[in-house]
Design an enzyme around this catalytic site. Structure first.
Site, mmCIF file in Angstrom:
data_model
loop_
_atom_site.group_PDB
_atom_site.id
_atom_site.type_symbol
_atom_site.label_atom_id
_atom_site.label_comp_id
_atom_site.label_asym_id
_atom_site.label_seq_id
_atom_site.Cartn_x
_atom_site.Cartn_y
_atom_site.Cartn_z
ATOM 1 N N GLU A 1 44.360 -0.002 -9.740
ATOM 2 C CA GLU A 1 45.254 -0.010 -10.667
ATOM 3 C C GLU A 1 44.708 -0.311 -12.088
ATOM 4 O O GLU A 1 43.902 -1.276 -12.155
ATOM 5 C CB GLU A 1 46.626 -0.833 -10.625
ATOM 6 N N ASN B 1 37.628 -4.091 -16.523
ATOM 7 C CA ASN B 1 38.088 -5.330 -16.801
ATOM 8 C C ASN B 1 37.318 -6.145 -17.619
ATOM 9 O O ASN B 1 37.413 -7.107 -18.372
ATOM 10 C CB ASN B 1 38.904 -5.898 -15.597
ATOM 11 N N GLY C 1 43.986 -14.043 -20.903
ATOM 12 C CA GLY C 1 44.531 -14.873 -19.967
ATOM 13 C C GLY C 1 45.054 -13.954 -19.006
ATOM 14 O O GLY C 1 44.657 -12.870 -18.731
ATOM 15 N N CYS D 1 44.358 -10.867 -14.352
ATOM 16 C CA CYS D 1 43.499 -10.145 -14.233
ATOM 17 C C CYS D 1 41.968 -10.473 -14.714
ATOM 18 O O CYS D 1 41.161 -10.680 -14.083
ATOM 19 C CB CYS D 1 43.779 -8.680 -14.831
#
Length: 450
Positions: free
Chosen positions: A154, A214, A263, A266
């Site tokens: 996701e 990420n 923060g 993830c």
């Protein structure tokens, strides 16, 4: 399509509601009976803009059901999405216990061929482990059923998750089976009507894509925050620097906003998990380690600036700081790894009182900070100012962007405003009589105030 979604956290509940919105029949399975009962009664346990309407509408229309029974969830399912949590362990590695529990439950409950989709963020190689576990459970029960384990990470932003799911930039699918890719393409087709957004890769590459994405975004945040720290000491203004470097199309403006550090559920977890994966693979993750270290330092940097300002006024002990914003970002109540907590811990450890307000995270904050008697959570942003010596804005909620500055100044005992999100103009606030501190620039003083 008949879909089972295992887990009703941010990813699971958003995925289930959006799949149901497109006409699919979705059953959500969660081991927490209290959450299931709450959802069955139309009460959501998480805050996410737009999600409540989706859940209630599809629950009312009968396309979205909630249960604690894996048997019920898989009874007619063609596909099952694992959407459970993968929190960090103390060493930074990923705790896969919930994923493995879900996999074992699938193996025990499935009675027909099934495609199992791992949507949880997991280290490279997890799909293989899930496949082995499901096969063992099937063998133990004497059932010979065909199944596939697919990776479908996701890419949802908290605070805008529904929109991200409905209008994805891309849909990454990791599988070696064409029939699995075809089924996922069918499920996601309503979310990609303008163009084909599906990227089909190997399972392990799909697992890595999530971490790489990420970690790169986290790196951009740490980079601009380190530049901001240098600007504060050299007389440069990071906002001007950002404008200058962002104009280069190779760099762009996205994710180079200086602030108090990243923060949430993830970025911190995923950076540390990839560090752990790299070390286990014999790679020294020097860059990723620096991203994490810079971020941890940035979370506390504003607290130290506040201490420096009050050092000439007998220190922070006994003083009160008004704090606007507790969630790690706007439009969520999530306080996991929030910079506000690092600021609060540093200042209260030195005797400073905190009066804090957040439009959504107040309940979470009261629970998390219940044992800190120097912290008071109030129900209004201006109520937080009463009796305070200074104000820190820590979260970029819209209602904080154009406040009543005259009211702020009248309420504070000192005209000190610390802007952790660079929402305001320092020159404007100096003209109003404030001494203003932002991220990435030295203080801007009101006339006569040192």
């Amino acid at each position: 399509m008949r879909i089972c979604v295992i887990g009703t956290g941010y990813v699971g509940l958003v995925s289930a509601a959006c799949f149901a919105e497109m006409g699919n029949d979705v059953v959500c399975v969660d081991v927490n009976q209290a959450i299931v009962v709450s959802l069955e009664n139309g009460q959501l346990h998480i805050y996410e803009p737009g999600l409540e309407d989706l859940v209630l509408r599809n629950r009312m229309d009968g396309r979205l059901l909630f249960t604690t029974s894996m048997d019920q969830g898989l009874a007619q399912a063609q596909i099952a999405f694992i959407c459970v949590g993968t929190p960090s362990r103390p060493d930074g590695s990923c705790d896969l216990s919930q994923v493995m529990d879900a996999a074992a439950g699938i193996g025990r409950a499935m009675r027909t061929p099934l495609i199992v989709v791992n949507k949880s963020t997991v280290p490279v190689g997890t799909a293989d482990a899930v496949r082995v576990l499901i096969a063992k459970e099937l063998e133990r029960s004497g059932r010979n059923l065909d199944f596939d384990v697919v990776s479908n990470p996701e890419f949802l932003k908290e605070g805008d998750a529904v929109n991200d799911f409905m209008k994805p930039d891309r849909v990454v699918v990791g599988t070696g089976r064409e029939e699995s890719a075809a089924l996922l393409r069918e499920i996601y087709a309503p979310f990609a009507r303008s163009r084909d957004k599906m990227i089909v890769v190997s399972v392990r590459s799909a697992e890595m894509i999530k971490y790489a994405a990420n970690c790169l975004l986290a790196a951009k945040i740490s980079f601009i925050n380190e530049i901001a720290a240098i600007c504060e000491q050299t007389g440069a203004d990071v906002r001007e620097v950002r404008n200058g470097i962002g104009a280069d199309h190779r760099i762009g403006y996205h994710f180079i906003y200086p602030g108090l550090g990243y923060g949430g559920s993830c970025f911190p977890k995923d950076v540390r998990a990839l560090i752990h994966t790299a070390r286990n693979a014999g790679v020294s993750p020097l860059f990723l380690e620096s991203v994490d270290a810079v971020n941890e330092a940035q979370k506390r940097r504003m607290a130290f600036r506040i201490m420096d300002v009050f050092a000439s006024r007998d220190g922070v002990a006994g003083k009160t700081l008004a704090l606007w914003g507790l969630a790690f970002k706007a439009n969520t109540d999530d306080m996991r790894e929030a910079a506000s907590l690092a600021v609060i811990n540093e200042l209260t450890a030195r005797g400073m009182r905190i009066k804090a307000y957040d439009p959504a995270a107040g309940k979470q904050a009261r629970r998390i900070l219940a044992d800190n008697n120097l912290v008071e959570i109030v129900d209004g942003q201006y109520a937080a100012l009463q009796g305070a010596d200074a104000l820190l804005v820590a979260t970029e909620w819209n209602q904080f962007r154009t406040p009543d500055f005259d009211r702020i100044k009248a309420a504070l005992t000192l005209p000190l405003l610390f802007d952790g999100r660079n929402l305001y103009s320092g020159s404007d606030l100096a003209a109003r009589g404030f001494t203003y501190f932002c991220v990435g620039k030295g203080q801007e003083n009101a006339e006569g105030f040192a």
